[in-house]
Each structure stands twice: as C-alpha cells, then as structure tokens.
Scaffold this active site. Structure first.
Site, mmCIF file in Angstrom:
data_model
loop_
_atom_site.group_PDB
_atom_site.id
_atom_site.type_symbol
_atom_site.label_atom_id
_atom_site.label_comp_id
_atom_site.label_asym_id
_atom_site.label_seq_id
_atom_site.Cartn_x
_atom_site.Cartn_y
_atom_site.Cartn_z
ATOM 1 N N ASN A 11 0.879 -1.176 0.000
ATOM 2 C CA ASN A 11 0.000 0.000 0.000
ATOM 3 C C ASN A 11 0.917 1.227 0.000
ATOM 4 O O ASN A 11 1.522 1.540 1.023
ATOM 5 C CB ASN A 11 -0.880 -0.033 1.261
ATOM 6 N N LYS A 13 0.095 4.241 -0.216
ATOM 7 C CA LYS A 13 -0.534 5.432 0.382
ATOM 8 C C LYS A 13 -0.323 6.634 -0.554
ATOM 9 O O LYS A 13 -0.321 6.453 -1.768
ATOM 10 C CB LYS A 13 0.013 5.673 1.794
ATOM 11 N N HIS A 94 -9.433 1.342 5.138
ATOM 12 C CA HIS A 94 -8.142 1.555 5.806
ATOM 13 C C HIS A 94 -8.332 2.552 6.941
ATOM 14 O O HIS A 94 -9.093 3.512 6.820
ATOM 15 C CB HIS A 94 -7.107 2.074 4.806
ATOM 16 N N GLU A 96 -6.625 4.919 7.989
ATOM 17 C CA GLU A 96 -6.340 6.329 7.679
ATOM 18 C C GLU A 96 -7.544 6.984 7.010
ATOM 19 O O GLU A 96 -7.802 8.175 7.211
ATOM 20 C CB GLU A 96 -5.076 6.421 6.808
ATOM 21 N N SER A 209 3.612 -1.953 10.231
ATOM 22 C CA SER A 209 5.076 -2.001 10.382
ATOM 23 C C SER A 209 5.675 -3.371 10.064
ATOM 24 O O SER A 209 6.648 -3.790 10.703
ATOM 25 C CB SER A 209 5.499 -1.529 11.784
HETATM 26 P P1 PGA Z 1 2.999 0.380 7.522
HETATM 27 O O1 PGA Z 1 1.516 0.589 6.928
HETATM 28 O O2 PGA Z 1 3.490 -0.943 6.988
HETATM 29 O O3 PGA Z 1 3.789 1.550 6.997
HETATM 30 O O4 PGA Z 1 2.868 0.367 8.993
HETATM 31 C C1 PGA Z 1 0.630 -0.487 6.802
HETATM 32 C C2 PGA Z 1 -0.693 -0.009 6.297
HETATM 33 O O5 PGA Z 1 -1.162 1.048 6.737
HETATM 34 O O6 PGA Z 1 -1.336 -0.671 5.444
#
Ligand code: PGA
Length: 249
Positions: A11, A13, A94, A96, A209
C-alpha cells in the site's frame, strides 16, 4: 484443513511517482520466483495504469473506491472506474480513511459490496487503537467493526481481511506473534460463523510495520495469510525480503 495461499500486498498510500515505478521490475522478478505467493501493489490512483504496464505478475490495485457507480461525488473514483483502468483489487476501510475521511462501518461495507460486485479483489481493513488494546477491549472492538463492515460474499470476487492495529501502522511497532495469533483466531471464528466453510477460505492479512525482520515470524502464525505492507512496500529493497519470507513460510 484449508490451504490458503499467502498474499503480500503493498500500500503506497500517498507516495510514489513515475520514477518510483522503477521499483516494480525487481518486485515483479521476486514475485515470479515466489511460488505459492500472490503479490499485489496499490499505488495512488494516478499511477495505476502506468504500474500495470510494468507489473509482470503483480496485481495492481487501488487504495479506495466509492460505493456508488457514478454521480456527484467530487474527488472520488468508483469500482467500475478502477476495473476500466485495469485494477484487480482495492483496499477499503483503511484506518487512515476511517479517521481522515470519517468513514463509517456502513460506508465501508457499501464500498466493499460495490468493489466485489465490480469483480475486484477487496481487502477490508479493521483494527483497534492503542487505548483499546491497553484496556483489553481490542478483540471486542475489531469484531464489532468487522461485523458491521463485512459485505456479503460473491462467487466471482475474493474478499480478504486485513487486521491492522492502528498503533502499529507506520510506527515501527508491530503486533507480537502472540497478539496476531489471538486476533486472527477470533476474526477467523467470526468469518466461519458468518460464512460457514467459505469463511475458512478468506485470507486474513496482518498489517502494521511489517518489514524484512519481522515478516517470517508473523507468517508463521496460524491464520496469518499474508501482509498488508505500507512503508516497506515503497522500495524493492524493503519489499522483496517480505515476499521471500512469505514464499518460505
Ligand atoms: P505500515 O503501513 O506498513 O507503513 O505500517 C501499513 C498499512 O497502513 O497498510
């Protein structure tokens, strides 16, 4: 016993550029080597078509879609539009977007229904905030969110769940294998209760993460059927070892 292929989905983003698409060739090469693993990447809308041209065996998708097919929804993109652009999958719900765009469980469910109806593989995200984990209400929260966000299944498009603890996203903190086992088990139970045997076939990804150092430990956990990867999907250097860890698991 249900054998579920691992899925490693990136992803991007609101990151990436035409130049960043150079990362796709080594990622595609790793995906070809990784027997038994599905690899997907969701760049920003603007890069989807360009990414498809360089994708090799990687599925390219989007990070969101609207629930409506068309209409007065400025700035949004429908599932049918994604299909026309060549997308194979979409992420919905998601955290966010749930936070930044105030998306409700009902809206997320409608998006998932629309995406599946359009034939897109649909990754539905759920996860708890840190306070809920500290209070011990994390499973309750995620199951409630899942219950209200889950679409009806369709025979022609795959639903995937991503468990992403919000406190682990982009923070460098990851759920421990024990945390992941606990949560993925209760999600599996709920999917089986809701969908019967079909619920056993739904892949449940872990996200938050994930990186080269922790991927193998997470992939070894029961009911962890892959990963949704943010930061570490932006470069082949970081993403390829996660694909390789999935292939070895
Ligand atoms: P991250 O994001 O691996 O940077 O923690 C994961 C996600 O939000 O899908």
């Amino acid at each position: 016993m249900h054998v579920r292929r691992k899925l490693v989905a990136g992803n991007w983003k609101m990151n990436g550029s035409r130049a960043a698409l150079a990362e796709l060739a080594p990622i595609a090469a790793a995906a070809r080597e990784a027997a038994g693993v599905d690899v997907a990447l969701c760049p920003p809308f603007t890069l989807i078509t360009l990414a498809i041209a360089r994708a090799g065996g990687i599925s390219i998708g989007a990070q969101d879609c609207h629930s409506a097919a068309s209409g007065a929804h400025t700035g949004n993109v429908s599932a049918a539009m994604l299909v026309e652009a060549g997308a194979k999958l979409v992420i919905v719900g998601h955290s966010e977007r749930r936070q930044d765009q105030c998306e409700s469980d009902d809206f997320v469910r409608d998006k998932a229904e629309a995406a599946l109806a359009a034939g897109l593989q649909t990754i539905l995200c759920v996860g708890e905030v840190e306070e809920e984990r500290v209070a011990g209400t994390h499973c309750q929260k995620v199951l409630y969110q899942l219950d209200r966000s889950l679409p009806e299944l369709r025979a022609d498009a795959e639903l995937v769940i991503a468990y992403e603890p919000i406190w682990a996203i982009g923070t460098g903190r990851t759920a421990t294998p024990a945390d992941a086992i606990e949560m993925h088990a209760v999600i599996r139970e709920q999917l089986a209760a809701r969908f019967g045997d079909a619920g056993q076939r739904i892949r449940i990804l872990y996200g938050g993460s994930v990186n080269a150092a922790n991927a193998a430990g997470l992939f070894a956990c029961d009911n962890v059927d892959g990963a949704l990867v943010g930061g570490a999907s932006l470069t082949a250097e970081a993403f390829v070892p996660i694909i390789e860890a999935a292939a070895k698991s």
